[in-house]
Design a protein around this motif. Structure first.
Motif, PDB file in Angstrom:
ATOM      1  N   ILE A 214       0.413   5.762  13.422  1.00  0.00           N
ATOM      2  CA  ILE A 214      -0.312   4.586  12.922  1.00  0.00           C
ATOM      3  C   ILE A 214      -1.313   5.016  11.849  1.00  0.00           C
ATOM      4  O   ILE A 214      -1.433   4.387  10.796  1.00  0.00           O
ATOM      5  N   GLY A 215      -2.008   6.122  12.094  1.00  0.00           N
ATOM      6  CA  GLY A 215      -2.950   6.645  11.106  1.00  0.00           C
ATOM      7  C   GLY A 215      -2.256   7.027   9.805  1.00  0.00           C
ATOM      8  O   GLY A 215      -2.769   6.768   8.707  1.00  0.00           O
ATOM      9  N   LEU A 216      -1.094   7.662   9.913  1.00  0.00           N
ATOM     10  CA  LEU A 216      -0.322   8.025   8.724  1.00  0.00           C
ATOM     11  C   LEU A 216       0.061   6.775   7.937  1.00  0.00           C
ATOM     12  O   LEU A 216      -0.126   6.713   6.719  1.00  0.00           O
ATOM     13  N   TYR A 217       0.578   5.784   8.622  1.00  0.00           N
ATOM     14  CA  TYR A 217       1.007   4.569   7.929  1.00  0.00           C
ATOM     15  C   TYR A 217      -0.177   3.858   7.282  1.00  0.00           C
ATOM     16  O   TYR A 217      -0.073   3.379   6.149  1.00  0.00           O
ATOM     17  N   ARG A 218      -1.299   3.816   7.951  1.00  0.00           N
ATOM     18  CA  ARG A 218      -2.495   3.192   7.356  1.00  0.00           C
ATOM     19  C   ARG A 218      -2.929   3.942   6.097  1.00  0.00           C
ATOM     20  O   ARG A 218      -3.358   3.327   5.127  1.00  0.00           O
ATOM     21  N   LYS A 219      -2.823   5.262   6.127  1.00  0.00           N
ATOM     22  CA  LYS A 219      -3.177   6.090   4.967  1.00  0.00           C
ATOM     23  C   LYS A 219      -2.362   5.680   3.739  1.00  0.00           C
ATOM     24  O   LYS A 219      -2.832   5.774   2.612  1.00  0.00           O
ATOM     25  N   PHE A 220      -1.156   5.190   3.960  1.00  0.00           N
ATOM     26  CA  PHE A 220      -0.281   4.774   2.868  1.00  0.00           C
ATOM     27  C   PHE A 220      -0.315   3.265   2.620  1.00  0.00           C
ATOM     28  O   PHE A 220       0.560   2.736   1.939  1.00  0.00           O
ATOM     29  N   GLY A 221      -1.312   2.589   3.168  1.00  0.00           N
ATOM     30  CA  GLY A 221      -1.502   1.173   2.868  1.00  0.00           C
ATOM     31  C   GLY A 221      -0.815   0.193   3.794  1.00  0.00           C
ATOM     32  O   GLY A 221      -0.835  -1.015   3.549  1.00  0.00           O
ATOM     33  N   PHE A 222      -0.216   0.663   4.870  1.00  0.00           N
ATOM     34  CA  PHE A 222       0.405  -0.255   5.828  1.00  0.00           C
ATOM     35  C   PHE A 222      -0.682  -0.909   6.666  1.00  0.00           C
ATOM     36  O   PHE A 222      -1.670  -0.265   7.031  1.00  0.00           O
ATOM     37  N   GLU A 223      -0.484  -2.177   6.949  1.00  0.00           N
ATOM     38  CA  GLU A 223      -1.421  -2.927   7.779  1.00  0.00           C
ATOM     39  C   GLU A 223      -0.683  -3.501   8.975  1.00  0.00           C
ATOM     40  O   GLU A 223       0.491  -3.865   8.882  1.00  0.00           O
TER      41      GLU A 223
END
Length: 165
Positions: free
Chosen positions: A131-140
Motif C-alpha cells: 500500500i505504501g509503495l502504491y501511494r508513493k506512485f500516486g495511487f489512492e
C-alpha cells in the motif's frame, strides 16, 4: 546489492520457470491472488496470451527472476482509457526497490505509450508495504472490499486503489 544490478525485461519463455517459482513461494502466494502449487504450464498459457494491451515484465538479478508485473489495458471501448496491474516480488528482495522499478516502468508505458488515464489495482488491506509503495506512485484508496478473497482459510479484505493521470 545495488539497484543497478537489477534489470527489467519483457516476460518471455526463458522466465517461465522463475516466475512459477516466484509465485509458488508461500510468502508471495499469500499476498497475491494466485493459487499455490501452480505449474509452469499455467504461466506458459498466460505468456501465450500475447496482446499489445498486455505488458508483462520481470525483474532479474543475475538472470534470476526476482519480481514480476503485469499491466493490462481493458479491451472494452468505454474502459479503454483504463488498465489494471498486479505484481509480485521475491521475499528476499522486498523493500529493496524492485517493486518501485517495476511500477515506474509499467506506469511509464501506461502514461506514454498506452495513454491510460486510469490505472487500478487491488491489494490486501493488511499489506502495508505494498500500500505504501502504491501511494508513493500516486495511487489512492477508493474503497474497501470486504471478504474479497480467502487466504489462510479466512476471508480477507482488499483495498481498491487507482491512480488517475
Amino acid at each position: 546489492m545495488s539497484e543497478f544490478s537489477i534489470t527489467l525485461a519483457r516476460f518471455t519463455e526463458a522466465h517461465i520457470t522463475g516466475v512459477t517459482a516466484l509465485y509458488n513461494d508461500p510468502a508471495v502466494t499469500r499476498q497475491v491472488l494466485q493459487m499455490p502449487f501452480q505449474s509452469t504450464e499455467v504461466w506458459r498459457k498466460r505468456l501465450a496470451m500475447d496482446d499489445e494491451r498486455l505488458v508483462k515484465l520481470v525483474a532479474l538479478h543475475q538472470g534470476e527472476v526476482i519480481g514480476n508485473l503485469g499491466l493490462e489495458q481493458y479491451s472494452r471501448i468505454r474502459r479503454a482509457h483504463c488498465g489494471s496491474l498486479g505484481m509480485g516480488v521475491a521475499v528476499a528482495w522486498q523493500g529493496r526497490g524492485v517493486g518501485s522499478m517495476l511500477l515506474a516502468a509499467a506506469l511509464d508505458v501506461a502514461d506514454n505509450w498506452m495513454n491510460l488515464r486510469r490505472v487500478e489495482l487491488t491489494v490486501y488491506a493488511d499489506n502495508e508495504a505494498a500500500i505504501g509503495l502504491y501511494r508513493k506512485f500516486g495511487f489512492e484508496t477508493e474503497g474497501l472490499m470486504r471478504d474479497y478473497a480467502v487466504r489462510d482459510g479466512r476471508w480477507v479484505d482488499t483495498l481498491a486503489m487507482a491512480r488517475l493521470r
